[in-house]
Write a protein that holds these residues in place. Structure first.
Motif, PDB file in Angstrom:
ATOM      1  N   ARG A   1       0.830  -1.199   0.000  1.00 33.46           N
ATOM      2  CA  ARG A   1       0.000   0.000   0.000  1.00 33.46           C
ATOM      3  C   ARG A   1       0.873   1.261   0.000  1.00 33.46           C
ATOM      4  O   ARG A   1       0.607   2.218  -0.743  1.00 33.46           O
ATOM      5  N   ASP A   2       1.926   1.266   0.819  1.00 36.67           N
ATOM      6  CA  ASP A   2       2.812   2.431   0.883  1.00 36.67           C
ATOM      7  C   ASP A   2       3.518   2.652  -0.456  1.00 36.67           C
ATOM      8  O   ASP A   2       3.672   3.806  -0.902  1.00 36.67           O
ATOM      9  N   ARG A   3       3.937   1.560  -1.081  1.00 39.19           N
ATOM     10  CA  ARG A   3       4.643   1.696  -2.358  1.00 39.19           C
ATOM     11  C   ARG A   3       3.728   2.280  -3.430  1.00 39.19           C
ATOM     12  O   ARG A   3       4.132   3.142  -4.213  1.00 39.19           O
ATOM     13  N   LEU A   4       2.467   1.813  -3.452  1.00 35.49           N
ATOM     14  CA  LEU A   4       1.529   2.325  -4.444  1.00 35.49           C
ATOM     15  C   LEU A   4       1.163   3.777  -4.170  1.00 35.49           C
ATOM     16  O   LEU A   4       1.047   4.590  -5.095  1.00 35.49           O
ATOM     17  N   THR A   5       0.997   4.098  -2.913  1.00 36.15           N
ATOM     18  CA  THR A   5       0.685   5.484  -2.564  1.00 36.15           C
ATOM     19  C   THR A   5       1.833   6.412  -2.957  1.00 36.15           C
ATOM     20  O   THR A   5       1.617   7.522  -3.480  1.00 36.15           O
ATOM     21  N   ALA A   6       3.060   5.958  -2.733  1.00 32.06           N
ATOM     22  CA  ALA A   6       4.227   6.770  -3.095  1.00 32.06           C
ATOM     23  C   ALA A   6       4.313   6.984  -4.598  1.00 32.06           C
ATOM     24  O   ALA A   6       4.863   7.999  -5.052  1.00 32.06           O
ATOM     25  N   GLN A   7       3.762   6.064  -5.360  1.00 30.00           N
ATOM     26  CA  GLN A   7       3.787   6.211  -6.814  1.00 30.00           C
ATOM     27  C   GLN A   7       2.578   6.988  -7.331  1.00 30.00           C
ATOM     28  O   GLN A   7       2.391   7.093  -8.546  1.00 30.00           O
ATOM     29  N   GLY A   8       1.783   7.510  -6.413  1.00 26.20           N
ATOM     30  CA  GLY A   8       0.693   8.381  -6.828  1.00 26.20           C
ATOM     31  C   GLY A   8      -0.637   7.704  -7.016  1.00 26.20           C
ATOM     32  O   GLY A   8      -1.596   8.346  -7.473  1.00 26.20           O
ATOM     33  N   TYR A   9      -0.764   6.450  -6.696  1.00 17.75           N
ATOM     34  CA  TYR A   9      -2.035   5.757  -6.850  1.00 17.75           C
ATOM     35  C   TYR A   9      -2.952   6.072  -5.675  1.00 17.75           C
ATOM     36  O   TYR A   9      -2.509   6.212  -4.529  1.00 17.75           O
ATOM     37  N   GLY A  10      -4.231   6.170  -5.967  1.00 19.15           N
ATOM     38  CA  GLY A  10      -5.213   6.330  -4.920  1.00 19.15           C
ATOM     39  C   GLY A  10      -5.741   4.980  -4.457  1.00 19.15           C
ATOM     40  O   GLY A  10      -5.899   4.059  -5.257  1.00 19.15           O
ATOM     41  N   LEU A  11      -6.000   4.842  -3.173  1.00 21.68           N
ATOM     42  CA  LEU A  11      -6.477   3.591  -2.601  1.00 21.68           C
ATOM     43  C   LEU A  11      -7.791   3.832  -1.868  1.00 21.68           C
ATOM     44  O   LEU A  11      -7.929   4.819  -1.131  1.00 21.68           O
ATOM     45  N   ARG A  12      -8.736   2.941  -2.078  1.00 24.44           N
ATOM     46  CA  ARG A  12     -10.007   3.034  -1.371  1.00 24.44           C
ATOM     47  C   ARG A  12     -10.422   1.659  -0.899  1.00 24.44           C
ATOM     48  O   ARG A  12     -10.582   0.737  -1.708  1.00 24.44           O
ATOM     49  N   ASP A  13     -10.562   1.500   0.406  1.00 21.09           N
ATOM     50  CA  ASP A  13     -11.003   0.216   0.945  1.00 21.09           C
ATOM     51  C   ASP A  13     -12.452  -0.036   0.554  1.00 21.09           C
ATOM     52  O   ASP A  13     -13.341   0.779   0.820  1.00 21.09           O
ATOM     53  N   ARG A  14     -12.701  -1.197  -0.062  1.00 18.12           N
ATOM     54  CA  ARG A  14     -14.041  -1.545  -0.504  1.00 18.12           C
ATOM     55  C   ARG A  14     -14.704  -2.587   0.381  1.00 18.12           C
ATOM     56  O   ARG A  14     -15.938  -2.680   0.417  1.00 18.12           O
ATOM     57  N   TYR A  15     -13.892  -3.384   1.065  1.00 19.52           N
ATOM     58  CA  TYR A  15     -14.487  -4.417   1.928  1.00 19.52           C
ATOM     59  C   TYR A  15     -13.481  -4.763   3.019  1.00 19.52           C
ATOM     60  O   TYR A  15     -12.289  -4.925   2.746  1.00 19.52           O
ATOM     61  N   ARG A  16     -13.975  -4.861   4.210  1.00 22.46           N
ATOM     62  CA  ARG A  16     -13.156  -5.317   5.329  1.00 22.46           C
ATOM     63  C   ARG A  16     -14.044  -6.195   6.199  1.00 22.46           C
ATOM     64  O   ARG A  16     -15.041  -5.734   6.753  1.00 22.46           O
ATOM     65  N   ALA A  17     -13.678  -7.463   6.301  1.00 23.59           N
ATOM     66  CA  ALA A  17     -14.507  -8.425   7.016  1.00 23.59           C
ATOM     67  C   ALA A  17     -14.459  -8.161   8.516  1.00 23.59           C
ATOM     68  O   ALA A  17     -13.397  -7.827   9.064  1.00 23.59           O
ATOM     69  N   PRO A  18     -15.583  -8.293   9.181  1.00 21.98           N
ATOM     70  CA  PRO A  18     -15.565  -8.205  10.646  1.00 21.98           C
ATOM     71  C   PRO A  18     -14.909  -9.444  11.240  1.00 21.98           C
ATOM     72  O   PRO A  18     -14.612 -10.414  10.527  1.00 21.98           O
TER      73      PRO A  18
END
Length: 546
Positions: free
Chosen positions: A501-518
Motif C-alpha cells: 500500500r505504501d509503495r503504491l501510494t508513493a507512486q501516486g495511486y489512490g487507494l479506497r477500501d471496498r471491503y473489510r470483514a468483521p
C-alpha cells in the motif's frame, strides 16, 4: 435407570420409521448445493496435490505479475496425463506428509473418470461420508447387540451437521471418519469371532486408516491398548492374531513413516499456527463448542446460535450444557452396564483421540484440541455412547418413552441445523475463505476486473472459482518493480500488505477500501487472524498530457 443386560428388544416400528425418514432427509442436505459454498484454501491445497503440483512449482509458475484468467489458475488443480499418481504422492511427501496419499489418489482417479467441476470433486467425499451411516450402525450393533442402538447410531451420524459439513469438502475427513468407524467395528468383530478372514479384514482396514491421516497413529495406539486391556482382563483372547494383524498394518505404513520423518520440519512449519496458545477458559469454551456442533449449529461463524447479548450467550451455555449432560448420562449408562467392553472400547477411543491433543496444549501451549476436525474419533465415541444409552432404552419399557423423546430431540435439532446451513453461501469450516463469496460479489459487479496480491496467493486460487470469466488475477513478486498497470479496467488489491500500500501510494495511486470483514472467529484467535480479509480498490493517477 437404563442398563444393558444383553440383547435387547428393538424399538417400535414408528420409531424406526422416524429415524429412517431423518436419515433420508440428511441425504438431501449432504448432496444438495455441493458447489454453493466457497472452494476454500484447504480444498485448493488438496487439489494442488491431487494434480501432482507442489506449492513451490505453482508459485514459480504464477508469481510473475502477469494477469491470468480463473481458468488458467484452475489448470494447476486438474489432473493431467503428464502428471500421474507418482507426482501426487511426491507432492504430498514434499509439501504435506502429515496427509498420507490414499484419499488424494482416489480423488485423482475420480476426477479422471468424472470431471473436474466443484460439484464432481465434492461428490466423492459426500458419497464416502454416507458409508458412515452403516458403519456406525455396525459398531453399535457389535457393542450392544441391540437393534435400537444400531438405528440410533445411524440416525445420529447421518443427521449430525458436523458430519454433513465435512462430508462436503474436498478433503479426506469424511473417509477418515468412515475408516475410524470401520476399523473399530472390524476389531470388535475379529476379537469376538477370532476367524482368519476377520483378522485379515481388520488388518487391511487399519492399513487404510493409517494411509488417510497421521493422527491415525493415535487411534491405532488406542487399539493396541484395547487389545492388551481385553486380554489382561479375561486372561484369554486372540492376542497373537491381533498383534499380527495390527503389526502388519503398521509395517505396511512404514514407507510413509519414512516420508514423515524426512518432512518433520515441513510438518512443523505447516502446523505452526496450532502452537498459538489460548487462555484456558477460552480453550475449554472451544471444547464445548466442538461437542455441541455435533447437533447444534445455527450460526455461520460457528458460535452455535447467531446474535449477541446476554440472552444469546445464555442459550449457547444451555446448548453446551445439554450436550454435556447427554454425554454424562451415557457415561453413567456405560458404567452401569454388565458388559464392560463398550466402556473400555469407547473410553480408549475417546482418550486416544482427545487426550494427546489436550496434553500437548496444556504442557507446551497451543490450540490443537480446539481445532474441530482433529479429534474426530472422540466425536464418534461420544455419539456411539449416546446411541447405546438411547438405543438400549428404546427396547426397555421403563425407559422407552424418555428415550424416544430424547432421540427425537437430537435428530430434530440436527436436521434443523442442517437446514440452516444448507442455503448459506458460507459456513464456519471455511475459515480463511469465509468472506470469499461477499468479496466475489463485489468484484463481479465490475467488468473485466483485475485482482492483485503480493501474498496469500492460494486464497486467490480459491477466489477464482467465484469470479466472472473475464476477471484476471496477478501475483506480484515481492522483490520486483511494480509492473505497468492497465488503466482500462478496475483493479483491486486482495489483502494487501502495508508495504505494498505504501509503495503504491508513493507512486501516486489512490487507494479506497471496498471491503473489510468483521471478526468471524473471536473464540479462536489463531483462526480469526488468518480469516481476516480486506479488499482495496486501486485508482491509477490520471495520465499526464503531452
Amino acid at each position: 435407570m437404563v442398563t444393558n443386560p444383553g440383547p435387547a428388544a428393538g424399538p417400535a416400528r414408528p420409531m424406526i420409521g422416524a429415524i429412517a425418514i431423518a436419515i433420508g432427509l440428511s441425504l438431501f442436505f449432504r448432496f444438495g448445493n455441493l458447489a454453493s459454498k466457497p472452494y476454500w484454501g484447504d480444498e485448493v491445497f488438496s487439489s494442488f496435490r491431487v494434480a501432482g503440483y507442489t506449492l513451490a512449482q505453482v508459485r514459480a509458475a504464477v508469481n510473475d505479475g502477469q494477469p491470468r484468467s480463473p481458468q488458467d489458475l484452475q489448470a494447476f488443480q486438474i489432473p493431467q496425463e503428464a502428471r500421474g499418481p507418482v507426482e501426487t504422492i511426491r507432492a504430498l511427501a514434499i509439501d504435506d506428509p502429515q496427509h498420507p496419499p490414499l484419499y488424494f489418489l482416489m480423488a485423482r482417479q475420480w476426477q479422471v473418470w468424472f470431471g473436474n467441476s466443484v460439484t464432481v470433486r465434492r461428490l466423492l467425499p459426500a458419497l464416502l461420508g454416507v458409508l458412515l451411516i452403516p458403519a456406525a450402525a455396525a459398531i453399535a450393533g457389535e457393542l450392544w447387540r441391540s437393534r435400537g442402538a444400531a438405528w440410533v447410531a445411524a440416525g445420529l451420524v447421518a443427521t449430525s451437521p458436523f458430519h454433513v459439513l465435512y462430508g462436503q469438502e474436498v478433503r479426506q475427513y469424511s473417509l477418515w471418519t468412515v475408516a475410524i468407524a470401520l476399523t473399530g467395528w472390524g476389531l470388535l468383530r475379529a476379537w469376538r469371532r477370532d476367524r482368519p478372514g476377520d483378522w485379515l479384514l481388520y488388518g487391511v482396514l487399519t492399513a487404510a486408516l493409517l494411509y488417510l491421516h497421521l493422527f491415525s497413529l493415535l487411534i491405532v495406539a488406542g487399539y493396541i491398548t484395547l487389545g492388551l486391556v481385553l486380554w489382561w482382563r479375561d486372561r484369554r483372547g486372540p492376542l497373537k492374531h491381533f498383534a499380527i494383524a495390527t503389526g502388519a498394518a503398521v509395517v505396511a505404513f512404514c514407507p510413509w513413516l519414512w516420508a514423515v520423518a524426512m518432512g518433520a520440519e515441513t510438518i512443523s512449519q505447516t502446523n505452526g499456527w496450532t502452537a498459538d496458545s489460548l487462555p484456558l477458559p477460552l480453550l475449554v469454551w472451544n471444547w464445548g463448542l466442538n461437542l455441541a456442533r455435533l447437533w447444534v449449529d445455527f450460526d455461520g461463524p460457528g458460535e452455535l446460535i447467531p446474535g449477541t447479548g446476554p440472552v444469546i450467550a445464555a442459550l449457547r451455555w444451555v446448548a453446551i450444557a445439554s450436550c454435556g449432560t447427554a454425554v454424562a448420562a451415557s457415561a453413567v449408562f456405560l458404567g452401569r452396564s454388565r458388559d464392560r467392553r463398550p466402556l473400555i472400547f469407547l473410553g480408549l477411543w475417546l482418550a486416544a483421540a482427545v487426550v494427546p491433543l489436550i496434553l500437548a496444549d496444556l504442557l507446551f501451549g497451543g490450540c490443537r484440541s480446539a481445532i474441530a476436525r482433529y479429534p474426530i474419533a472422540g466425536y464418534l465415541a461420544v455419539q456411539m455412547a449416546i446411541a447405546g444409552w438411547l438405543g438400549v432404552g428404546l427396547g426397555q419399557p421403563r425407559s422407552r418413552q424418555t428415550s424416544q423423546m430424547l432421540t427425537a430431540i437430537a435428530l430434530g435439532v440436527s436436521l434443523l441445523s442442517c437446514a440452516t446451513s444448507y442455503p448459506a453461501d458460507t459456513w464456519w469450516p471455511k475459515q480463511g475463505s469465509y468472506d470469499q463469496s461477499a468479496i466475489a460479489r463485489l468484484v463481479n459487479q465490475t467488468e473485466r476486473p483485475l485482482i492483485l496480491s503480493d501474498r496469500y496467493w492460494p486464497r486467490l486460487f480459491s477466489l477464482s472459482y467465484d469470479l466472472r470469466p473475464d476477471a484476471a488475477i496477478a501475483f506480484l513478486p515481492e522483490s520486483s518493480e511494480m509492473p505497468d498497470l492497465p488503466r482500462d479496467r478496475p483493479i483491486f488489491l486482495y489483502r494487501p500488505a502495508e508495504a505494498l500500500r505504501d509503495r503504491l501510494t508513493a507512486q501516486g495511486y489512490g487507494l479506497r477500501d471496498r471491503y473489510r470483514a468483521p471478526r468471524r472467529y473471536p473464540y479462536l484467535p489463531p483462526i480469526d487472524r488468518h480469516a481476516a480479509l480486506w479488499l482495496t480498490e486501486l485508482r491509477p493517477t490520471p495520465a499526464k498530457g503531452p
